[in-house]
Structure formats: structure tokens, C-alpha cells
Motif scaffolding. Structure first.
Motif, mmCIF file in Angstrom:
data_model
loop_
_atom_site.group_PDB
_atom_site.id
_atom_site.type_symbol
_atom_site.label_atom_id
_atom_site.label_comp_id
_atom_site.label_asym_id
_atom_site.label_seq_id
_atom_site.Cartn_x
_atom_site.Cartn_y
_atom_site.Cartn_z
ATOM 1 N N ILE A 146 0.852 -1.193 0.000
ATOM 2 C CA ILE A 146 0.000 0.000 0.000
ATOM 3 C C ILE A 146 0.886 1.240 0.000
ATOM 4 O O ILE A 146 0.685 2.172 -0.776
ATOM 5 C CB ILE A 146 -0.936 0.002 1.223
ATOM 6 C CG1 ILE A 146 -2.044 -1.038 1.031
ATOM 7 C CG2 ILE A 146 -1.555 1.382 1.443
ATOM 8 C CD1 ILE A 146 -2.962 -1.187 2.215
ATOM 9 N N ILE A 147 1.874 1.224 0.876
ATOM 10 C CA ILE A 147 2.752 2.387 0.968
ATOM 11 C C ILE A 147 3.492 2.608 -0.344
ATOM 12 O O ILE A 147 3.581 3.715 -0.863
ATOM 13 C CB ILE A 147 3.750 2.208 2.136
ATOM 14 C CG1 ILE A 147 2.975 2.190 3.452
ATOM 15 C CG2 ILE A 147 4.803 3.287 2.128
ATOM 16 C CD1 ILE A 147 3.826 1.836 4.648
ATOM 17 N N TRP A 148 3.990 1.501 -0.906
ATOM 18 C CA TRP A 148 4.762 1.616 -2.140
ATOM 19 C C TRP A 148 3.890 2.121 -3.294
ATOM 20 O O TRP A 148 4.261 3.035 -4.022
ATOM 21 C CB TRP A 148 5.386 0.258 -2.482
ATOM 22 C CG TRP A 148 6.421 0.348 -3.558
ATOM 23 C CD1 TRP A 148 7.740 0.572 -3.385
ATOM 24 C CD2 TRP A 148 6.201 0.236 -4.964
ATOM 25 N NE1 TRP A 148 8.361 0.611 -4.607
ATOM 26 C CE2 TRP A 148 7.447 0.408 -5.583
ATOM 27 C CE3 TRP A 148 5.069 0.018 -5.761
ATOM 28 C CZ2 TRP A 148 7.601 0.355 -6.975
ATOM 29 C CZ3 TRP A 148 5.232 -0.029 -7.140
ATOM 30 C CH2 TRP A 148 6.477 0.135 -7.722
ATOM 31 N N VAL A 149 2.714 1.511 -3.445
ATOM 32 C CA VAL A 149 1.838 1.892 -4.561
ATOM 33 C C VAL A 149 1.340 3.324 -4.378
ATOM 34 O O VAL A 149 1.266 4.099 -5.329
ATOM 35 C CB VAL A 149 0.651 0.910 -4.682
ATOM 36 C CG1 VAL A 149 -0.386 1.422 -5.657
ATOM 37 C CG2 VAL A 149 1.150 -0.460 -5.131
ATOM 38 N N ALA A 150 1.031 3.693 -3.151
ATOM 39 C CA ALA A 150 0.546 5.048 -2.904
ATOM 40 C C ALA A 150 1.574 6.081 -3.330
ATOM 41 O O ALA A 150 1.227 7.163 -3.795
ATOM 42 C CB ALA A 150 0.201 5.221 -1.425
ATOM 43 N N PHE A 207 7.131 8.991 2.953
ATOM 44 C CA PHE A 207 7.351 10.280 2.311
ATOM 45 C C PHE A 207 7.656 10.055 0.839
ATOM 46 O O PHE A 207 8.503 9.236 0.504
ATOM 47 C CB PHE A 207 8.535 10.999 2.956
ATOM 48 C CG PHE A 207 8.286 11.424 4.355
ATOM 49 C CD1 PHE A 207 7.736 12.671 4.615
ATOM 50 C CD2 PHE A 207 8.584 10.594 5.410
ATOM 51 C CE1 PHE A 207 7.502 13.071 5.909
ATOM 52 C CE2 PHE A 207 8.344 10.985 6.712
ATOM 53 C CZ PHE A 207 7.798 12.227 6.969
ATOM 54 N N PRO A 208 6.961 10.767 -0.034
ATOM 55 C CA PRO A 208 7.294 10.609 -1.451
ATOM 56 C C PRO A 208 8.761 10.983 -1.677
ATOM 57 O O PRO A 208 9.207 12.055 -1.279
ATOM 58 C CB PRO A 208 6.368 11.602 -2.142
ATOM 59 C CG PRO A 208 5.245 11.814 -1.201
ATOM 60 C CD PRO A 208 5.826 11.662 0.163
ATOM 61 N N ILE A 209 9.477 10.058 -2.291
ATOM 62 C CA ILE A 209 10.911 10.246 -2.483
ATOM 63 C C ILE A 209 11.212 11.493 -3.301
ATOM 64 O O ILE A 209 12.208 12.160 -3.064
ATOM 65 C CB ILE A 209 11.501 9.001 -3.166
ATOM 66 C CG1 ILE A 209 11.415 7.814 -2.215
ATOM 67 C CG2 ILE A 209 12.942 9.225 -3.549
ATOM 68 C CD1 ILE A 209 11.633 6.504 -2.880
ATOM 69 N N VAL A 210 10.317 11.809 -4.237
ATOM 70 C CA VAL A 210 10.602 12.956 -5.104
ATOM 71 C C VAL A 210 10.871 14.217 -4.302
ATOM 72 O O VAL A 210 11.604 15.088 -4.732
ATOM 73 C CB VAL A 210 9.456 13.238 -6.096
ATOM 74 C CG1 VAL A 210 9.508 12.256 -7.222
ATOM 75 C CG2 VAL A 210 8.121 13.250 -5.424
ATOM 76 N N LEU A 211 10.270 14.314 -3.123
ATOM 77 C CA LEU A 211 10.485 15.524 -2.335
ATOM 78 C C LEU A 211 11.721 15.427 -1.455
ATOM 79 O O LEU A 211 12.307 16.426 -1.090
ATOM 80 C CB LEU A 211 9.256 15.818 -1.482
ATOM 81 C CG LEU A 211 8.180 16.446 -2.345
ATOM 82 C CD1 LEU A 211 6.849 16.376 -1.671
ATOM 83 C CD2 LEU A 211 8.540 17.872 -2.678
ATOM 84 N N LEU A 212 12.083 14.185 -1.099
ATOM 85 C CA LEU A 212 13.256 14.038 -0.230
ATOM 86 C C LEU A 212 14.545 14.171 -1.013
ATOM 87 O O LEU A 212 15.603 14.396 -0.447
ATOM 88 C CB LEU A 212 13.236 12.653 0.431
ATOM 89 C CG LEU A 212 12.040 12.324 1.303
ATOM 90 C CD1 LEU A 212 12.255 10.981 1.964
ATOM 91 C CD2 LEU A 212 11.837 13.388 2.359
ATOM 92 N N SER A 258 19.364 2.037 0.447
ATOM 93 C CA SER A 258 19.055 1.424 1.734
ATOM 94 C C SER A 258 17.887 2.125 2.422
ATOM 95 O O SER A 258 17.249 1.555 3.291
ATOM 96 C CB SER A 258 20.281 1.452 2.644
ATOM 97 O OG SER A 258 20.504 2.767 3.099
ATOM 98 N N THR A 259 17.578 3.358 1.995
ATOM 99 C CA THR A 259 16.450 4.044 2.629
ATOM 100 C C THR A 259 15.144 3.306 2.391
ATOM 101 O O THR A 259 14.236 3.396 3.187
ATOM 102 C CB THR A 259 16.296 5.481 2.106
ATOM 103 O OG1 THR A 259 16.169 5.424 0.699
ATOM 104 C CG2 THR A 259 17.449 6.339 2.510
ATOM 105 N N PHE A 260 15.024 2.607 1.260
ATOM 106 C CA PHE A 260 13.803 1.811 1.105
ATOM 107 C C PHE A 260 14.045 0.339 1.402
ATOM 108 O O PHE A 260 13.136 -0.371 1.785
ATOM 109 C CB PHE A 260 13.169 1.982 -0.286
ATOM 110 C CG PHE A 260 14.073 1.665 -1.436
ATOM 111 C CD1 PHE A 260 14.349 0.352 -1.775
ATOM 112 C CD2 PHE A 260 14.631 2.683 -2.191
ATOM 113 C CE1 PHE A 260 15.182 0.053 -2.832
ATOM 114 C CE2 PHE A 260 15.470 2.390 -3.267
ATOM 115 C CZ PHE A 260 15.737 1.073 -3.583
ATOM 116 N N SER A 261 15.308 -0.126 1.244
ATOM 117 C CA SER A 261 15.510 -1.562 1.410
ATOM 118 C C SER A 261 15.517 -1.961 2.886
ATOM 119 O O SER A 261 14.979 -2.995 3.242
ATOM 120 C CB SER A 261 16.801 -2.012 0.721
ATOM 121 O OG SER A 261 17.922 -1.426 1.342
ATOM 122 N N ILE A 262 16.098 -1.144 3.752
ATOM 123 C CA ILE A 262 16.162 -1.531 5.162
ATOM 124 C C ILE A 262 14.769 -1.601 5.799
ATOM 125 O O ILE A 262 14.418 -2.628 6.385
ATOM 126 C CB ILE A 262 17.102 -0.608 5.960
ATOM 127 C CG1 ILE A 262 18.542 -0.843 5.502
ATOM 128 C CG2 ILE A 262 16.979 -0.858 7.460
ATOM 129 C CD1 ILE A 262 19.570 0.004 6.203
#
Lengths: 294, 405, 278
Positions: free
Chosen positions: A224-228, C119-124, C149-153
Motif C-alpha cells: 500500500i505504501i509503495w503503490v501510494a 514520504f514521497p521520495i521525489v520531495l526528499l 538502503s532508505t527503502f531496502s532496510i
């Protein structure tokens, strides 16, 4: 490390590496984004940024496009995650059976997931193309439509088309996650059920489903988080159009951030999405509290 | 892979730098330059070699940055400026001049230009287009394209039509050629739609001055444009989201009889259609006024550069002695008068149509809001009007609102 | 779930549905493969031309010889493997702690790992770019790997907690009673049992890193540029190099599929029957 002495601090020691890496990288950008959201920050005029309090958030609530994007985001997340889960679950159950080319089938099913979003977006745009698209050609040959359709330019069909591309891309994720979950179900349970004469369906409901429920719930939550937050496929396929037809919240925030460079406003938009997702997580954590603390 | 091939590949990827650390040797200046070419097989390696041979004290580190619809390139550039990691010089667009100025990111070139012999080989009109509001020159013009009208010579002949010179003739041609699954006009309503909208709406009397978008003339011009889709249906139903890829493919596939683009796509058109594809300047409005988009590209030097003199030598080489070769790499037209005169990089009919379009060619206003106009406000509002969700006048109100509050 | 099924039953109940799913999964990919071996002139045609007028591998040859794609593939491999190593090395201990210990702040920390990903990555990305610049990590493998690693961890921690929780805690206790230290228990008992989960998580991190564009675009320069960014160079302002793009797509999907073909065996080997009875 002896357990007796290290006990109270041991868990924190185990956590330290993960915390350290994520905190160094993510804390500063997140804090920065929160600060942006309270300013009228324009990327090209950083020195002129002033503190405006909650004004960006109030403006967001009055923004017609925010509400349109929010509605699309709900459809987007609900539709895609549900379809990916359903398809992924069926695929996982099938790929858990034994047949002679199972290994190959497992490797092939992963392919949609193994392609970068930019290729997926371009390929599907091309498939849906009005003039040279293969979808129109196939549907006309088998007689479902009698003239080419402008799939991506239709205000009603555009969102569904982009969602289809994303379902295609993401269902292998669920297939693989659930497949791994199925391996933790002890075979003995099936054997026992078999002896009791349970049907395949009853075996699924009483043995398989409870055993993989935790993993599926976590996978759904993460998905959900990823798709959102995912927007690259929309960006390539329609850019949010026609009009606002495929605007989702992150896409709208992206447009405000990079076309207008209005980082303050975009950060406020993004944080609204974060708050909504937090609510979902909160519900999940409350529901799972028993399992989490088990 | 054999080791030697690998080394060669690594060298190719590092093309003129990237891997090599900035030189610290006495008297050697390393210039970092960002560029984007449409064709990934084209590299400026030969140009760099030629320049370095003539300027032994200067090393050029050329780095290809993905264009990504413009967003990625610009995004990367502005982030670098914010982080203080910008190159010494880079390819830039006029639409972003205001934003760069506001950040005081660029170095004025006037001092260097005063002594540059090549200056007079670039026309005064181009210098004027590139001048910043403060009267200084920050941009060194590099290459350009002009939007014109592609049409199918064979179909026009069969139908006994002449290429349109006025808006009304354009509509008449589009209507006459819309039949049997073919559409008269392959309109671009998706990303980059300003280059299709501008000729009819700005050429038809709208302007970016205060009130210029909501005058009676401007509203009528915009309605005329939107009605190609909503009333006359002379454009494909996919027009609201069609971007350059779709309009070019539609024309190549023989599904549209006219489309509006520039010389950058001529090679593809000729490969698919041969002599059937030709081009003329865009039609003029009712009052004889006209507008077409001048697609610019320049180099600029960043104020933070420590090697400004060397950077200027490089960018002036690209806009001077190396300009023709550079234009061949970019697939656009050389900016120099001498280079344009004998230009053979594209078939002559397309070069002629480009030159003939220059009198009405203009850029978009030099304003901090221009990128937002191009990237968000115009496409979303225009698309809503094209699919019939809103009244066409809403487009003009939104644009007026963006620039004048 | 019948353990005894005839060949015909298997074919009808399993193989045919699998074929249908594969058809859905592979049709667009097959179209892409087909495109990659067509001459450019065959591409934008109406009506659509399905089979190539002549088979050509010129796009592949061009990709390897005239662009830096081979090096970019190698860069991607280094980055994806690095992301897997960093991701697993940090999240296995963390997930173990979340699953097996009860300590103050446990639920809050676990939840905050999720919040990071919201948080949408585009903004970070711009603040992140500024930070990486300060750390001197722009255009280095380490920079991109840490970015990933910010998304993998967070993902790995959460998935692994689920898999750890699925292992009965009695096993740990039994091992401890047998005199094994905690680390010995983890290595000999727990890790083999969660192998399917580990493999799945590794695959997830690998694929996500392999396909990631935004971090890679911002944090890599020419030195460590991965395939996703190189691919973007084929999409110019005025042309899309369909031939190169589709050939590139085929080459990108290939290593992942082969990798998965190799590791998928591990997806069954995890729970050997009997272990759970303990």
C-alpha cells in the motif's frame, strides 16, 4: 557477548546498524521537508522563503485538484493492491504445486517485476497507442471493438489503463512473497487435514490461510505504501492527464515541486499523503498488536 | 568479456572524463560541462579532442545528463546549484533564465563576448532573444529548432490542396483530409503542447501581457484551436495526451496528414515516408499575425566556476569553430550564420521551412512561471477543454491567473 | 493440495492455469523482445506488423558497441548486490531483535521504520542530494547503495520480522537448553529456517535496487551510472530509440530472471520436514 550481562542492551545492539544507516540518510531530508511545508519555499528563490505556519496546509484543503487527486489515489491504491494480491495469491498457490517445469515458471513470472518502470511505462503506452498500438489491433481482429480506441486520452479509461500496467508490474511481488510464506506451513498439517478428508478449499481456509496471514498482511501494508507513492509509470504514460484524469497525490505534488518549483506547497501536499498513510499503518499496528507482541 | 574490450568500454563510458580526477597539475584547467544529445550514440569525444589539441592547457570533462522530459536534466542542475556541486558550464534553456538569475547562479558573459571574434557570426536577433531582463548576456547561443508544419505532399496533391497559409485554410485542409480513418491534423495535446497551441492562440492574438489571455481576440483564438478536437473532430481522439512520440508516429504511419513539429524529427519522417513528407511555415492568423516557437539551446557558465576563462573558450568553440559539428551531434540547426548557409545536416526542404519560419519565431516569456505554464498549467487545462470537461475559456483564465495573479 | 495427483489432473488443474498467468505476465515482454529484433522501419506502422520483416540483432550490437551499456549493467550489478548486502546485514539483526526481544520503544521503532517509507521520495531527493554532497558521496557506489538502503532496510526489517515470527520460539529455547549461545542458535537454527524469507527479501531488495531510477539519477554521475539511468539517455527530447530501449529492456530483465532461476530452489528448501516437530 554473554547473555546474562548484555541482556537489557542486547536488542538495541542488534538494532543499531539498521537505525544508524537509515537515520543518517533519511532524518535530515525528512526534517527539511517538514520545514519546507511551513514556508512559502520556492526552489529558485531559497533566500526569500518565509515562515507561513499552516497556510500551505489550509491552501491544500481548499485546492480542488488536491481532492480530485486524493480520490484518484484511493482508487489507485485500492484497485491495484487488491488486484495484485488476488493475482499474486493464485499464482503463488499454483507455483507451490509440483510440476516438472516449476522452476522455469517461477523464474518467468518474475519478469514484469524485473523491468524498470520507465520501460514498463513506455511499453504500455505503446501497447495502448491509438495509431500503432497492438491492443487496438488485437481487439479489432477478434471483433471486440470495431474501431481504434484512444485508451489513454479517455478521461474514464486512462486511470484504468495505467492501473493495469501497474498491476502487471507488481503481481509477481505478491506471488513471490506468498510463495515464501507458504514454505513455512508445515507439511504435517496438510497430511493431517488430508486424513480428516478435508477438501482443497477447506485446507486452504483452515490450514494455509491462517499460516500465511501474517506475512500477507505485512506484504499488503508495505505494498500500500509503495503503490501510494509510486508515480513514475503514470508520469511516463499520461503525465497525469488528460486533464486531471490520472492525477494522484504524489503526482500532483511532483508537478507542483518540479514544474512550479513550489517546494513549500508540494511538501505540504506530500505530508498530507503521509498523514493518511500513517492512519492506515496505525490501524494495522493496532490490529496486529497481538501478533506483534506475541 | 575480454579484458581489452572491457577497458575500451570503460573508456567509452568515461568519455572525456568522469573517471579522471580533476587535474591538479600547474597550468591545466579542467572544465566540467553537462550536455544532452538526443542520440545516445553521439558523443562529443571528437569535438573535445579537437578542442584540447588546440588548447593544450584545458581538459574538458563532458558528462551526458539524462533529459527525462526536461525534468531530470533541470532537476539535477538546480539540485547541484543548491548543493554547490554545479559544473563549470552546461547546456541551458531560455525558459529557466529567470530562475537562474534569481539564484544569481550564472556568470555574465559580456566581458568575454566583447573580445570574441565569433560574435558577429550569430545574428543580432538571436543575441536579443537570449538577453536577460537586466540587459546582460548570460547565455551563449548554441543551436536551435523552429516549429513548422509537416504535411503530406502526396495527399495534398491528390485532394487538389495547397499547403495552408491562413488558419481558415488550415481548417479547410484538415477537414478535407479527415476521412477513411485518417485525420487531417495530428495535434499535440500532451506534454509540450505549447508548440501546437502557441501558433494558433498566440498567433491569433493572445499575449502574455496583463489581460492578454482573456481579451475577446485571445478567447476566440483559443476556442478555434480547441474546436479542432471538440467540434470539427479533425484530430485523432488520442490528441489530448499525444506527445511528440505519438504525433510523429501517427504521421509516419500515415494516420495524419499534417502535424506540427520541427526539423528534429525530419530524419525519421523521411525514413518512413520519403518525398511524401514536406514542410512549410505555420499558417498566419486572421490579422496576418503569426507565432511559432523558437526552440533554443545555449551554454552558460556558472558563477561558482573557478575556470571561467577556460570554460568560455570551450563554449565559444562550440558556438564558433565547432558549431557545425556540434549541430550534427545534436540533430538541430547550427546557430552561426556561416554554418546555416551551407548546412547539409537535414534535407533542404526542411531547412528552408525552418529559415522561412524565423520571422515569426519567438520564445516564451522570460518569467519564473514559464516552466510551470509549459509543464503543468497549460497541459492540464488544455486537456480538460479538449476532452470537453470544461469550457475552452477556462484555459485562458488559468494562464492569465498564473502570470498575473 | 492433494499429494497424489495424476499427470492429467496436474496438467488441467495446475499447468494450464500457470500457462494463463504466464501469458499475461509475458505477453508485453514478448512484444518487447519482438520489437528488439525488428529493423527500425518496422516499428511505427499501421496496421501493426507483428513479425519482423527481417530478423536483426543490430540494436543489441549497437547497444554493446556504441554505448556504455555493458559497463552500466556492471554498475547496476555492483549497486544491487551492495544494496542486498547492506540491507540484509543491517536488517537481519534488527528483525531478530524485534521478533525475539521485548524492550522499551519496540513498537514505536518498528513503526517508524515504516513511516520513513511514507514520504514521497521525489520531495526528499533534493535535501538528500545536498546531504550526500556534504558527505562527499555523489557519484560513488557507496552513495547510491546508501540511497537505496532508505527503502531496502525498512522493507527488509518488516518482511523479516514476519518470517521470524513464523518460526516457533520453542526452537530457540530448545537450542538454548542444549547449551547453544544466542549467536549459535541464530546461525544453526533460525537462519536455515527463515531461508525462504531471506531469499525473498534479498530478491526484493535486489530487484528494487536494480530498477530504481530517481536515487540513481540524482546520486550517480558518469562513473557509477546504472542501467536505468543509461536507459533514460535513449529517450531524448525529440526521439525515442525504440530499438535500443527494447534491447536494453531485454538485457535488464535477463540477469534478474537467471538469478531467480538459480535461487528459487531455496524457496522450498527452507523448512525441511521434521525441523518443526522439534
Amino acid at each position: 557477548m554473554t547473555q546474562a550481562t548484555a541482556r537489557p542492551l542486547t536488542p538495541y545492539g542488534f538494532l543499531l546498524p539498521a537505525l544508524l544507516v537509515t537515520a543518517t540518510v533519511i532524518l535530515y531530508p525528512v526534517a527539511q521537508t517538514i520545514v519546507f511545508s511551513l514556508q512559502d519555499y520556492l526552489l529558485y528563490a531559497p533566500d526569500d522563503a518565509r515562515f507561513v505556519g499552516a497556510r500551505n496546509f489550509l491552501a491544500v484543503l481548499k485546492d480542488e485538484v488536491f481532492w480530485i487527486s486524493l480520490r484518484h489515489s484511493a482508487v489507485w491504491v485500492g484497485g491495484i493492491v487488491f488486484a495484485q494480491l488476488a493475482l499474486g495469491l493464485v499464482a503463488a498457490l499454483l507455483l507451490n504445486q509440483s510440476f516438472w517445469w516449476r522452476g522455469l515458471a517461477r523464474a518467468l513470472v518474475i519478469i514484469p517485476w524485473a523491468l524498470p518502470s520507465v520501460i514498463i511505462g513506455l511499453m504500455w503506452t505503446w501497447i495502448f497507442d491509438f495509431n500503432t498500438g497492438v491492443l487496438n489491433d488485437v481487439l479489432m481482429r477478434i471483433g471486440i471493438i470495431d474501431q481504434p480506441q484512444a485508451w489513454l486520452a479517455g478521461p474514464r479509461s486512462a486511470l484504468a489503463c495505467v492501473m493495469l500496467a501497474l498491476v502487471w508490474q507488481g503481481f509477481p511481488f505478491f506471488a513471490i512473497m506468498i510463495l515464501a510464506g507458504l514454505q513455512t506451513v508445515p507439511k504435517e498439517l496438510y497430511e493431517a487435514a488430508e486424513i480428516d478428508g478435508a477438501s482443497a478449499f477447506r485446507q486452504f481456509v483452515h490450514v494455509t490461510a491462517p499460516a500465511i496471514a501474517g506475512i500477507v498482511a505485512t506484504a499488503v501494508l508495505l505494498r500500500i505504501i509503495w503503490v501510494a507513492n509510486s508515480l513514475d509509470v503514470i508520469l511516463v504514460m499520461t503525465g497525469g492527464g488528460p486533464g486531471y484524469a490520472t492525477h494522484t497525490l504524489p503526482l500532483y505534488a511532483f508537478l507542483r515541486a518540479y514544474s512550479g518549483m513550489e517546494f513549500g506547497y508540494a511538501a505540504a501536499l506530500a505530508l498530507m499523503l503521509t498523514v493518511l498513510l500513517l492512519a492506515i499503518v496505525w490501524l494495522y499496528v493496532r490490529r496486529q498488536a497481538k501478533e506483534l507482541d506475541a | 568479456m575480454k579484458r581489452r574490450t572491457f577497458v575500451k568500454l570503460a573508456g567509452a563510458s568515461a568519455l572525456a572524463g568522469g573517471l579522471s580526477a580533476p587535474s591538479i597539475a600547474q597550468g591545466v584547467a579542467t572544465v566540467r560541462w553537462w550536455y544532452h544529445y538526443d542520440n545516445p550514440q553521439n558523443t562529443p569525444a571528437a569535438l573535445v579532442a579537437k578542442f584540447e589539441q588546440a588548447n593544450p592547457g584545458i581538459k574538458i570533462q563532458a558528462e551526458a545528463i539524462p533529459w527525462g522530459g526536461g525534468t531530470d536534466y533541470i532537476n539535477r542542475m538546480f539540485s547541484s546549484v543548491v548543493a554547490g556541486n554545479q559544473p563549470d558550464c552546461a547546456m541551458v534553456r531560455l525558459a529557466y533564465l529567470s530562475r537562474f538569475s534569481q539564484m544569481r547562479a550564472l556568470e555574465p558573459l559580456d566581458g568575454h563576448l566583447a573580445n570574441w571574434a565569433g560574435r558577429s557570426d550569430i545574428s543580432d536577433d538571436v543575441w536579443k532573444l537570449n538577453r536577460a531582463p537586466d540587459g546582460k548576456q548570460y547565455y551563449m547561443p548554441l543551436h536551435y529548432v523552429v516549429i513548422y508544419l509537416y504535411y503530406r505532399q502526396d495527399l495534398f496533391q491528390q485532394a487538389g490542396l495547397q499547403p495552408p497559409k491562413t488558419f481558415d485554410e488550415f481548417l479547410a485542409c484538415a477537414k478535407a483530409l479527415t476521412k477513411d480513418g485518417m485525420f487531417g491534423y495530428g495535434m499535440r495535446g500532451g506534454g509540450g503542447c505549447h508548440d501546437n497551441w502557441g501558433p494558433f492562440v498566440l498567433g491569433g492574438g493572445a499575449s502574455f501581457e496583463k489581460g492578454g489571455m482573456v481579451s475577446a481576440k485571445a478567447l476566440a483564438a483559443n476556442r478555434f484551436f480547441v474546436e479542432f478536437a471538440t467540434k470539427h473532430k479533425v484530430v485523432p481522439p488520442s490528441a489530448p495526451t499525444d506527445a511528440f512520440r505519438q504525433i510523429v508516429d501517427g504521421f509516419k504511419a500515415g494516420r495524419t496528414a499534417m502535424t506540427i513539429h520541427h526539423i528534429g524529427s525530419s530524419a525519421e519522417m523521411v525514413a518512413a515516408l520519403g518525398d511524401k513528407a514536406s514542410a512549410v511555415p505555420l499558417p498566419r492568423g486572421p490579422g496576418g499575425g503569426g507565432w511559432t516557437y523558437f526552440g533554443d539551446e545555449s551554454n552558460a557558465i556558472f558563477a561558482s566556476s573557478k575556470v571561467k576563462e577556460a570554460a568560455f573558450r570551450w563554449i565559444s568553440f562550440l558556438s564558433g569553430a565547432g558549431n557545425v559539428e556540434q549541430a550534427q551531434l545534436s540533430g538541430q540547426l547550427p546557430i552561426t550564420t556561416s554554418g546555416g548557409r551551407n548546412w547539409t545536416g537535414h534535407p533542404k526542404r526542411f531547412v528552408d521551412a525552418s529559415f522561412a519560419s524565423l520571422p515569426i519565431a519567438q520564445t516564451l516569456p522570460d518569467h519564473v512561471k514559464t516552466p510551470d505554464f509549459v509543464g503543468r498549467v497549460l497541459p492540464t487545462n488544455l486537456q480538460r477543454a479538449l476532452v470537453g470537461e470544461t469550457n475552452p475559456d477556462e484555459v485562458m483564465k488559468a494562464v492569465e491567473q498564473l502570470f498575473h495573479g | 493440495m492433494s499429494l497424489r495427483r495424476s499427470a492429467l489432473q496436474t496438467f488441467v488443474q495446475v499447468e494450464v492455469p500457470v500457462l494463463l498467468i504466464l501469458a499475461f505476465a509475458l505477453a508485453p515482454f514478448a512484444w518487447m523482445l519482438l520489437t528488439s529484433v525488428k529493423p527500425t522501419a518496422d516499428l511505427a506502422l499501421f496496421p501493426v506488423r507483428y513479425l519482423p520483416s527481417r530478423l536483426t540483432f543490430e540494436h543489441y550490437a549497437m547497444l554493446i558497441e556504441r554505448t556504455s551499456f555493458a559497463v552500466n549493467l556492471l554498475n547496476s550489478l555492483v549497486i544491487a548486490c551492495g544494496a542486498v548486502l547492506l540491507g540484509l546485514a543491517t536488517s537481519v539483526p534488527a528483525a531478530y531483535a524485534f521478533s525475539r526481544f521485548r524492550f522499551a520503544g519496540r513498537r514505536q521503532i518498528l513503526t517508524s521504520f515504516l513511516v520513513i517509507n511514507m514520504f514521497p521520495i521525489v520531495l526528499l531527493i533534493i535535501p538528500l542530494f545536498v546531504l550526500m554532497r556534504k558527505l562527499g558521496l555523489i557519484d560513488t557506489f557507496v552513495g547510491v547503495i546508501i540511497g537505496h538502503s532508505t527503502f531496502s532496510i525498512p522493507f527488509s526489517v518488516w518482511m523479516l520480522v514476519s518470517y521470524f515470527n513464523a518460526i516457533p520460539r520453542e526452537l530457540d529455547e530448545a537450542a538454548t537448553i542444549d547449551g547453544a549461545s544466542r549467536l549459535q542458535t541464530i546461525r544453526r537454527v533460525i537462519l536455515p529456517l527463515i531461508m525462504p524469507g531471506l531469499v525473498t527479501t534479498a530478491i526484493y531488495v535486489f530487484i528494487t535496487s536494480w530498477n530504481e531510477y530517481l536515487f540513481a539519477m540524482m546520486l550517480s554521475g558518469q562513473t557509477v551510472r546504472p542501467v536505468t539511468v543509461a536507459l533514460q539517455l535513449f529517450i531524448g527530447e525529440f526521439t525515442v530509440q525504440w530499438g535500443l530501449l527494447t534491447a536494453g529492456g531485454a538485457l535488464i530483465a535477463l540477469p534478474v530472471s537467471i538469478l531467480f532461476l538459480l535461487v528459487q530452489r531455496r524457496l522450498v528448501a527452507g523448512l525441511t520436514s521434521g525441523a518443526v516437530k522439534a
